[in-house]
Design an enzyme around this catalytic site. Structure first.
Site, PDB file in Angstrom:
ATOM      1  N   ASP A  60       0.515  -1.365   0.121  1.00 40.38           N
ATOM      2  CA  ASP A  60       0.547   0.104   0.233  1.00 40.38           C
ATOM      3  C   ASP A  60       0.844   1.264   0.517  1.00 40.38           C
ATOM      4  O   ASP A  60       0.519   2.654  -0.099  1.00 40.38           O
ATOM      5  CB  ASP A  60      -0.641   0.209   1.814  1.00 40.38           C
ATOM      6  CG  ASP A  60      -2.099  -0.689   1.428  1.00 40.38           C
ATOM      7  OD1 ASP A  60      -3.018  -0.639   0.108  1.00 40.38           O
ATOM      8  OD2 ASP A  60      -1.323  -1.927   1.813  1.00 40.38           O
ATOM      9  N   GLU A  65       0.356   9.698   1.901  1.00 42.46           N
ATOM     10  CA  GLU A  65      -0.298   9.965   2.235  1.00 42.46           C
ATOM     11  C   GLU A  65      -0.732   9.852   3.814  1.00 42.46           C
ATOM     12  O   GLU A  65      -1.049  10.648   4.268  1.00 42.46           O
ATOM     13  CB  GLU A  65      -2.220  11.050   1.467  1.00 42.46           C
ATOM     14  CG  GLU A  65      -2.998  11.448   2.598  1.00 42.46           C
ATOM     15  CD  GLU A  65      -3.974  12.109   1.632  1.00 42.46           C
ATOM     16  OE1 GLU A  65      -4.543  13.433   1.743  1.00 42.46           O
ATOM     17  OE2 GLU A  65      -4.965  11.054   1.528  1.00 42.46           O
ATOM     18  N   ASP A  66      -1.447   8.683   4.227  1.00 37.45           N
ATOM     19  CA  ASP A  66      -2.214   8.047   4.644  1.00 37.45           C
ATOM     20  C   ASP A  66      -0.655   7.953   5.762  1.00 37.45           C
ATOM     21  O   ASP A  66      -1.235   7.631   7.232  1.00 37.45           O
ATOM     22  CB  ASP A  66      -2.349   6.554   5.038  1.00 37.45           C
ATOM     23  CG  ASP A  66      -3.494   6.492   4.086  1.00 37.45           C
ATOM     24  OD1 ASP A  66      -4.224   7.286   4.735  1.00 37.45           O
ATOM     25  OD2 ASP A  66      -3.616   5.659   2.872  1.00 37.45           O
ATOM     26  N   ARG A  85       1.268  -1.443   7.484  1.00 45.14           N
ATOM     27  CA  ARG A  85       1.092  -0.230   7.028  1.00 45.14           C
ATOM     28  C   ARG A  85       2.235   0.592   8.427  1.00 45.14           C
ATOM     29  O   ARG A  85       2.639   1.142   7.263  1.00 45.14           O
ATOM     30  CB  ARG A  85       0.228   0.496   6.883  1.00 45.14           C
ATOM     31  CG  ARG A  85      -1.045  -0.252   5.299  1.00 45.14           C
ATOM     32  CD  ARG A  85      -1.712   0.682   5.187  1.00 45.14           C
ATOM     33  NE  ARG A  85      -0.956   2.025   3.919  1.00 45.14           N
ATOM     34  CZ  ARG A  85      -1.449   2.781   3.362  1.00 45.14           C
ATOM     35  NH1 ARG A  85      -2.839   2.949   3.311  1.00 45.14           N
ATOM     36  NH2 ARG A  85      -0.350   3.663   2.867  1.00 45.14           N
ATOM     37  N   ARG A 130      -9.802   2.747  11.227  1.00 45.22           N
ATOM     38  CA  ARG A 130      -8.323   3.081  10.504  1.00 45.22           C
ATOM     39  C   ARG A 130      -7.802   4.422  11.806  1.00 45.22           C
ATOM     40  O   ARG A 130      -6.682   4.501  12.357  1.00 45.22           O
ATOM     41  CB  ARG A 130      -7.265   3.208   9.415  1.00 45.22           C
ATOM     42  CG  ARG A 130      -8.278   3.041   8.467  1.00 45.22           C
ATOM     43  CD  ARG A 130      -7.111   1.038   9.206  1.00 45.22           C
ATOM     44  NE  ARG A 130      -8.291   0.034   7.568  1.00 45.22           N
ATOM     45  CZ  ARG A 130      -6.736   0.423   6.610  1.00 45.22           C
ATOM     46  NH1 ARG A 130      -6.035   0.878   6.381  1.00 45.22           N
ATOM     47  NH2 ARG A 130      -7.629  -1.282   6.006  1.00 45.22           N
ATOM     48  N   HIS A 160     -12.568   6.091   4.454  1.00 42.10           N
ATOM     49  CA  HIS A 160     -11.304   7.149   5.511  1.00 42.10           C
ATOM     50  C   HIS A 160     -13.148   8.559   5.135  1.00 42.10           C
ATOM     51  O   HIS A 160     -13.380   8.723   4.360  1.00 42.10           O
ATOM     52  CB  HIS A 160     -10.684   7.880   4.671  1.00 42.10           C
ATOM     53  CG  HIS A 160      -8.826   6.454   4.971  1.00 42.10           C
ATOM     54  ND1 HIS A 160      -8.050   6.542   3.669  1.00 42.10           N
ATOM     55  CD2 HIS A 160      -8.491   6.155   5.773  1.00 42.10           C
ATOM     56  CE1 HIS A 160      -6.937   5.268   4.497  1.00 42.10           C
ATOM     57  NE2 HIS A 160      -7.562   5.785   5.640  1.00 42.10           N
ATOM     58  N   CYS A 247      -4.797  10.612  -1.532  1.00 40.63           N
ATOM     59  CA  CYS A 247      -4.427   9.124  -0.721  1.00 40.63           C
ATOM     60  C   CYS A 247      -2.483   9.281  -2.343  1.00 40.63           C
ATOM     61  O   CYS A 247      -1.438   9.250  -0.783  1.00 40.63           O
ATOM     62  CB  CYS A 247      -4.727   8.416  -0.668  1.00 40.63           C
ATOM     63  SG  CYS A 247      -5.073   6.973  -1.144  1.00 40.63           S
TER      64      CYS A 247
END
Length: 263
Positions: A60, A65-66, A85, A130, A160, A247
């Site tokens: 991923d 951005e995450d 992640r 998340r 999200h 993202c």
């Protein structure tokens, strides 16, 4: 002048985390071509694109951005809700740490960048699978000294917050009312996605223009009818990985004579 931090598509993209979409075969080479076109579109909108190399160990990792947030005054290393992640961020944070003081969300807090929508000095943070309450509170504490107000927002049926709402104009948001309470954004002009295009609320605002995914023609017509300049890109393979246009980049704006500040 903007800088966009991006990362090339991982060869392991097909092993990505999924929560709200069915797994479908991903053509990684096509995803790479789409990502390259996405970066070119950012360049066309005035961004200097800084593309980090692909990471085979992290499926991923294209969704940069995450793992980090950039504000005018500081950068924040998030702590993604998906445990797989949490080691993705080192290269991204090295770049951000060179231009911002760096803070971190610590355990037990979790926070995905995709859950964070900044509009001026208001920061809307999604309550999602998340991003948890501890993550919200830590972000609130980090931002309060800089004058930001953090607003927690319930989401439903989506990964999200920015799956459900994004900023598309100075005081305008694009919203899917099935996934978030529209009343939360009553201070802004609201454009609702077409009901037949549930995934159509995600867009990247660069200056006065908007980078927007192909495949949502009815919502696109609504945006253009509102006078918004829109550039479209095909991100269909990345969407199979539950990704979107926000993202895939972290944007920083450079003010003349003042270095880089968050876009």
């Amino acid at each position: 002048m903007w800088t966009a931090i991006t990362r090339e598509v991982s060869p392991a993209l097909a092993d990505c985390q999924l929560s709200f979409v069915e797994r479908d075969a991903i053509d990684v080479e096509r995803a790479r071509a789409q990502h390259a076109a996405y970066c070119a579109a950012l360049e066309g909108l005035g961004c200097r694109v800084l593309e980090l190399p692909a990471e085979a160990a992290w499926p991923d990792s294209v969704f940069v951005e995450d793992v980090a947030l950039a504000f005018d005054e500081l950068a924040v290393a998030t702590r993604p809700g998906a445990e797989s992640r949490r080691d993705e961020g080192s290269a991204v944070l090295e770049v951000l740490g060179s231009v911002r003081p760096l803070s971190r969300i610590e355990a037990p807090g979790t926070l995905d960048g995709g859950d964070v929508l900044r509009i001026g000095k208001r920061v809307f943070v999604g309550i999602s699978a998340r991003s948890n309450a501890a993550g919200h509170e830590q972000l609130r504490a980090l931002l309060a000294p800089h004058g930001y107000a953090v607003v927690s927002v319930a989401t439903r049926g989506c990964l999200h917050l920015k799956s459900a709402v994004t900023q598309v104009g100075e005081a305008t948001v694009l919203v899917n009312p099935a996934w978030v309470d529209v009343a939360t954004f009553a201070d802004y002009a609201i454009i609702e996605v077409d009901p037949a295009e549930q995934h159509a609320a995600n867009a990247v605002r660069v200056g006065d223009a908007l980078l927007y995914p192909e495949g949502f023609p009815r919502t696109l017509a609504r945006l253009r009818s509102a006078g918004i300049e829109v550039v479209t890109v095909d991100v269909s393979e990345l969407q199979k990985a539950e990704g979107a246009v926000t993202c895939c980049s972290i944007l920083l704006r450079r003010a003349a004579g003042h270095g880089e500040v968050a876009a």
